[in-house]
Design an enzyme around this catalytic site. Sequence first.
Site, PDB file in Angstrom:
ATOM      1  N   GLY A 299       0.716  -1.197  -0.106  1.00 47.91           N
ATOM      2  CA  GLY A 299       0.037   0.084  -0.071  1.00 47.91           C
ATOM      3  C   GLY A 299       0.883   1.168  -0.059  1.00 47.91           C
ATOM      4  N   SER A 300       0.318   2.200   0.779  1.00 49.54           N
ATOM      5  CA  SER A 300       0.968   3.629   0.629  1.00 49.54           C
ATOM      6  C   SER A 300       2.529   3.708   1.072  1.00 49.54           C
ATOM      7  CB  SER A 300       0.098   4.470   1.344  1.00 49.54           C
ATOM      8  OG  SER A 300      -1.033   4.877   0.791  1.00 49.54           O
ATOM      9  N   VAL A 301       3.170   2.698   1.954  1.00 49.67           N
ATOM     10  CA  VAL A 301       4.384   2.587   2.134  1.00 49.67           C
ATOM     11  C   VAL A 301       5.232   2.840   0.971  1.00 49.67           C
ATOM     12  CG1 VAL A 301       6.269   1.082   3.165  1.00 49.67           C
ATOM     13  CG2 VAL A 301       3.920   1.301   4.350  1.00 49.67           C
ATOM     14  N   LYS A 303       4.879   4.698  -1.671  1.00 50.37           N
ATOM     15  CA  LYS A 303       4.828   6.009  -1.878  1.00 50.37           C
ATOM     16  C   LYS A 303       6.386   6.734  -1.672  1.00 50.37           C
ATOM     17  CE  LYS A 303      -0.224   6.668  -1.591  1.00 50.37           C
ATOM     18  NZ  LYS A 303      -1.545   7.252  -0.662  1.00 50.37           N
TER      19      LYS A 303
END
Length: 586
Positions: A299-301, A303
């Site tokens: 997921g957003s890790v 980014k």
Amino acid sequence: MRKRRIVFLALAILFMLFVIMGRLMQLQLFATEHFSSRNINLIYESVKQRSHEILINDGRGDFLDASGQPLSYEEKTVLVLFPFLKNIDWDKASLAEIMRISESEISSLIEEADKPFIYGQLTSYEAEQVRALNIPGVIAISKEFPSTNNSAAQLLGLTGENKDEFEKRYPDKKGNTSMKIGITGLQESFDPFLIPENPSKLIFHVDGKGAPLFGIDVKLTGENNPFYPLRVKTTIERNIQDRLEQLIDDHNIVNGGALLLNIETNSIIASASRPTINESAPFSDDGTKNKMFEQHIPGSVFKTVVAAGAIEEELIKDDEVFNCSLDIRGEQAERDLGELKLDESFSRSCNLTFAELAKRLQKEDPNMLEKYASELGLIGNISWKKDLFHFENFKQFSHHQGRIFTEESSRKDLNYVGQTGIGQHEVRVSPLHVANMLATIARGGEMNAIKVASEIQYGDGSIMYKFPDIKVKDSKISPSTFMQLQSLLRHVVSDNEGTGRYFQDLPFEIAGKSGTGETGIFKDEEQLHNKWFAGYFPFKSPKYALVVVNLGVPINEGGVNLLFADIVNMIYEESHDAVEASKPIQ
């Protein structure tokens, strides 16, 4: 005619004698240690058949924690009783008094025994009293037992008997295939150093009826070389490891875990994985798998990688804003965040911003996202690896190496690229890699191999080999980009609307990134998610990188913020206690 029959019979008898002699020579001289296709050790089996024995130590090397204390085993003093005691007169009354049991109970136990047995554990005082009795067959001795608290169980791994694998690894040791070998974790990777030579046993020889063969003395056999067995000293700090395990259970993590890395040495301080190992059937479920070393949807890790690439490639204007009220498909987002700059997009985890930046990166070069994932240490081999004695490229541990794309078409399809930019689609990384990425960022780009062992020790505690720190390289990403990444990670916590604002009041200043990965797996018509928080601290003088993950939970359940905070508070307590303990007594 009669003479011919006599000659024929004599030759037949002579032939049979030669066959019998040949068979005896095979059994006694040529194939004593590897008889038949099953490589049976006839000498071992013969001794075993006419002896009573109890294993004290299988001779296999062990693991120690960072302070040099046992990690994989426990040492206990036990009382061993031999069955030949039923045939001799001895002082039952004194033993009964020491053990606080009746003479009849002792007699009953020994009468029922057909082999030596451990009656129970002794205190040091009781052991001295038993030894003072000087009764043959009544032995007080120190014995090693596997650790019962499952500390770092998946990291340390399992041992087992596997004849084919044993002979494949150690062709020069045929005939000793009952020895256990490492089959998972550090037990497997360090197996060549831990494999036993001579187990320690209490042994007593008997005849066919179980009567003493060579008197009533019980002998202790085993390794007489003080340098063996070897022991591996790990970087695991036992107090932190045990408390980490307990916190994970307190927060009901049934699939996931936590990993703590020392940023200064890039060594693993603690690692806990769930589910736990099923002792009765280890491979019946996922219990033997180390979820901290396996790859999952981040997921957003992810980014963080996109931000690094966009900053380094100068693909963002200083005053550029992104419409974070829209999702990556250009439709109304669930969260109406409005127009945000990069730092706010990162702290509040705006999907549109990083989907757009990922597309810009891939337009520049189809391999751009993998390039920056590699430069941050998020994919590839990160285990300590080097030629060690006669082992080429010896690795301390094995782990999944992560991936960004699996299909060539995905890296060129902008829809897939947008999903990749927010850590979805084909992106898979391990908590170990995420911790390594944070440590690399905290060090300003210095990339080091990860260690979980500091040295190999001889049996007497002297050092056989000390594992040096290995600097892999300096990242090609510029120092200014790393400074901006550090600022972005800190802003996740310091921003009052950031996804890490919950950690503002912790005793350490935290920098980090949250993540919620959609798994595509549904339960009761509800999609399951991977919940992450990955951070490092203290922000201004980084020492720890911590990753916690809860895998396959509903969107409104299984958050990891409370667990992350509790672990940080625990580490603060441990470090504070250590400082206090080191102060001189006034």
